[in-house]
Enzyme design. Sequence first.
Site: not given
Ligand code: NDP
Ligand code: 2IT
Length: 455
Positions: A99, A120, A123, A135, A174-175, A250
Site C-alpha cells: 500500500k 511507507q 508508516k 510506492k 496518489g502522491d 493536497n
Molecule cells: P501535490 O503534488 O498535491 O503538491 C506538492 C506541492 O509541493 C506543490 O504545491 C508543489 O509545487 C510543491 N513543491 C514541490 N517541490 C517544491 C519545492 N522544491 N519547493 C517548494 N514547493 C515545492 O503533492 P502532495 O501534497 O500530495 O504531497 C506533498 C508531500 O506530501 C510529498 O512529500 C508526498 O510524498 C507527501 N505525502 C502525501 C500524501 C498524500 O496523501 N497525498 C500522504 C503522505 C505524504 P509545484 O506545483 O510548483 O510543483
Molecule cells: O506517502 C503516503 O503515505 C501517501 N502518498 C499515501 C499513500 C496511500 O496509499 O494512501
Amino acid sequence: MLTAREPLSLAPAVAEVFETVKRRNPGELEFHRAVHEVLEIVAPVVERHPEYVEAKLLERICEPERQIIFRVPWTDDRGQVHVNRGYRVEFNSALGPYKGGLRFAPNVTASIVKFLGFEQVFKNALTGMPIGGGKGGADFDPKGRSDGEIMRFCQSFMTELHRHLGEHTDVPAGDAGVGERELGFLFGQYKRITNRYESGVLTGKGIAWGGSQVRPEATGYGTVYFVEEMLRMRDTSFDGRTVVVSGSGNVAVHAIEKAQQLGARVVACSDSSGFVHDADGIDVELLKEVKFVERARISAYAERRGSRATFVPEGCVWDVDCEIALPCATQNELDEEHARRLIERGLIAVGEGANMPCTAEAVKLFREAGVAFGPGKAANAGGVATSALEMQQNASRDSWTFEYTERRLLEIMRSIHATCYETAEEYGMPGDYLAGANIAGFVRVADAMLALGLI
Ligand code: NDP
Ligand code: 2IT
C-alpha cells in the site's frame, strides 16, 4: 541519547547491513538516508532480540520484495511520442497488501521510489491497519499538460502496472502529482483491461466512484492532529500560534485549513516558483480555487489578494518566522540553516506533512533544541490510514459520512501519537517522536515477518 539521521554512527551489528544496502543500491542517496535513519534507531532494539539477528530480519527488511520498472510510451496533443519510466516497488507485505502512493514528477528515480516505499512500510505499520508498504510513480512531469495528455499517460502507465495490482495484492493511491483526476484515469483503464469493478484496487478515488469522505483532507488534517497532540503534551495548542506551511498541494492546503480551524494564523505557503506571505492569514478558499480549480501558480493567489499578500519569486518559505512549521512540499526542503534560524526566532514544533522534508542536519538541530518534532512516518500517516478506511468501505460496499470518517482519522492520529510517545519512553528517550515512530513501526513489521517464516 540516540541521535538519528547522522552519518557514521552505526553500531557494528547494523553497519554491515547498511554497507550491503549501499553496495546493492549504488548512488541512491535518498534511499540510503531513509535506511540509515531506521537502522541507527533500531540498533539497540535488535540487540535485545537475538531472534531478529538469527532470522536476518534487518537484511530482509531493507530488501524490497519486488521491484518493477517499466516503459511508459505516450503521445502528446501534437502527436509527438514521449517515453517515460514507470516504477512500482513492492517493499513489504508482512502486514497486508502493498500500500502506498504513486508520484509523477520529473525527478522521480529508483532511489526516490525506494526511499518512499521504505518509509511507507513503517508508516503503515504505525497506523495499526492491515497494510503492507509500497510506492511507485514515473519521471513524468504533469505540469502544463492537457487533460488529454494526462489521460493518455495514465492509460499507458496502467496498461503495464495493472498485472501487478489487486485489492489483496497491491493497492496504489496518489502522491505528489497524482490526485483525483489521475486516479480516475488510472482506475478507468484498470477496469477496462480487467473487466472488473474492483473498487479496492486503488484509493483516493472520487466520492462518486468508490472514494471515501475525508481522503483528500486526511494527510493535511492528520498532520495537524498529530502536532496538536504534541502541543497538548506541552500544555499548549494551535490557538493564536503563527504557522508556516510549505507547498500548496493536497497536503499543504488541508494542513492550512485544519490549523486555521484550530485557531492558528497561517501566514505563508509556497510552490516551486516561490512563496506568498499573507500576514492576515492565508485565505484557504481562494488558495483552493487558484491551485485546485485553475491549476495556477501561487503568484496568482497574491495577485487576487491585492495589497494584503506578497509573492516572493524564487523565495524560500522557511525565511518567514513562525512558531509551528509544517513542511508539506517535498524531500530535503528544510535544511540546517533554515532550522537554525527558525529556532532562534521562537519555533516550538515541526510536523512533517511531506515525506522526509527536513534534512538530517535540520532534524538534529530541532531535537537538540527541544523543538517538538513529528517525523513524516508518524505525522503524515493520516492519508494512508484513511486509504485503509476507504478499502474497508469498498470491501463492505458501504460509505461513511464525513463526520464519522473524520472522527476515525482523529482517533487513529491520537493512537499513533500515543504509540510513538510511549515507545520513546519505554526505550529511555522521552519526547523523542523520531525514535518512538521508528522503533514502534519496526517492531510491528519485524514480529509479523518472524511469524510468517523465511519468505
Ligand atoms: P501535490 O503534488 O498535491 O503538491 C506538492 C506541492 O509541493 C506543490 O504545491 C508543489 O509545487 C510543491 N513543491 C514541490 N517541490 C517544491 C519545492 N522544491 N519547493 C517548494 N514547493 C515545492 O503533492 P502532495 O501534497 O500530495 O504531497 C506533498 C508531500 O506530501 C510529498 O512529500 C508526498 O510524498 C507527501 N505525502 C502525501 C500524501 C498524500 O496523501 N497525498 C500522504 C503522505 C505524504 P509545484 O506545483 O510548483 O510543483
Ligand atoms: O506517502 C503516503 O503515505 C501517501 N502518498 C499515501 C499513500 C496511500 O496509499 O494512501
